[in-house]
Design a protein around this motif. Structure first.
Motif, PDB file in Angstrom:
ATOM      1  N   ARG A  28     -35.850  -4.335 -28.770  1.00  0.00           N
ATOM      2  CA  ARG A  28     -36.846  -5.125 -28.047  1.00  0.00           C
ATOM      3  C   ARG A  28     -38.223  -5.098 -28.684  1.00  0.00           C
ATOM      4  NH1 ARG A  28     -37.322  -2.838 -22.359  1.00  0.00           N
ATOM      5  NH2 ARG A  28     -36.674  -1.110 -23.582  1.00  0.00           N
ATOM      6  N   GLN A  30     -40.736  -4.985 -31.580  1.00  0.00           N
ATOM      7  CA  GLN A  30     -40.908  -5.265 -33.003  1.00  0.00           C
ATOM      8  C   GLN A  30     -41.856  -4.255 -33.657  1.00  0.00           C
ATOM      9  OE1 GLN A  30     -42.201  -9.248 -33.777  1.00  0.00           O
ATOM     10  NE2 GLN A  30     -41.290  -9.260 -35.795  1.00  0.00           N
ATOM     11  N   ARG A  36     -35.376  -6.841 -35.780  1.00  0.00           N
ATOM     12  CA  ARG A  36     -35.377  -7.035 -34.334  1.00  0.00           C
ATOM     13  C   ARG A  36     -34.190  -7.910 -33.958  1.00  0.00           C
ATOM     14  NH1 ARG A  36     -40.118 -10.040 -30.973  1.00  0.00           N
ATOM     15  NH2 ARG A  36     -38.885 -10.201 -29.100  1.00  0.00           N
ATOM     16  N   TYR A  37     -33.612  -7.640 -32.807  1.00  0.00           N
ATOM     17  CA  TYR A  37     -32.514  -8.469 -32.335  1.00  0.00           C
ATOM     18  C   TYR A  37     -32.999  -9.886 -32.057  1.00  0.00           C
ATOM     19  CZ  TYR A  37     -29.873  -4.197 -31.148  1.00  0.00           C
ATOM     20  OH  TYR A  37     -29.209  -3.011 -31.188  1.00  0.00           O
ATOM     21  N   SER A  38     -32.135 -10.856 -32.307  1.00  0.00           N
ATOM     22  CA  SER A  38     -32.385 -12.201 -31.815  1.00  0.00           C
ATOM     23  C   SER A  38     -32.125 -12.148 -30.307  1.00  0.00           C
ATOM     24  CB  SER A  38     -31.434 -13.198 -32.479  1.00  0.00           C
ATOM     25  OG  SER A  38     -30.114 -12.955 -32.041  1.00  0.00           O
ATOM     26  N   PRO A  39     -32.554 -13.153 -29.543  1.00  0.00           N
ATOM     27  CA  PRO A  39     -32.267 -13.117 -28.102  1.00  0.00           C
ATOM     28  C   PRO A  39     -30.768 -12.963 -27.809  1.00  0.00           C
ATOM     29  CG  PRO A  39     -33.908 -14.783 -28.553  1.00  0.00           C
ATOM     30  CD  PRO A  39     -33.427 -14.281 -29.888  1.00  0.00           C
ATOM     31  N   GLY A  41     -28.507 -11.728 -29.906  1.00  0.00           N
ATOM     32  CA  GLY A  41     -28.121 -10.414 -30.413  1.00  0.00           C
ATOM     33  C   GLY A  41     -28.479  -9.310 -29.443  1.00  0.00           C
TER      34      GLY A  41
END
Length: 115
Positions: A28, A30, A36-39, A41
């Motif tokens: 969550r 950064q 960082r995960y995509s939404p 992901g």
């Protein structure tokens, strides 16, 4: 995922639940990590980790209720087939499972190993 259970059977900063929280926070925030995960992901990772936490809770509960499991003796040590994708590991796993003195896990046992 609600289970009504809370005992992860661990302690300290390297506990199972704490590692989950660290992974979630990294995905969550950064500022903590460049990747960082995509939404999508983030949703997929959270779902996967939630399922694993649920399984851990259920496993600990099952072992407490069936303590005799710890007394089970095996005639031979387990064998694991590991390797990179597309290198024949599934083929080797299937071949080893054909031997009359071995038993491979079934797909449903891998997905949901508890009765």
């Amino acid at each position: 995922v609600k289970t009504g259970l809370s005992d992860f059977d661990d302690d300290g900063s390297h506990s199972f639940a704490n590692q989950y929280r660290i992974c979630e926070r990294y995905g969550r925030d950064q500022q903590l990590h460049k990747a960082r995960y995509s939404p999508l992901g983030f949703i997929a990772a959270k779902e996967t980790l939630s399922k694993r936490m649920k399984m851990r809770l259920q496993l600990i509960d099952y072992l407490k209720k069936h303590s005799s499991i710890k007394d089970v003796e095996f005639s031979m040590a387990p064998r694991f087939v590991i390797g990179y994708p597309r290198t024949g590991t599934t083929y080797l796993h299937d071949m080893l499972g054909l031997h009359p003195e071995t038993r491979s896990h079934l797909i449903w046992e891998q997905i949901s190993p508890l009765p």
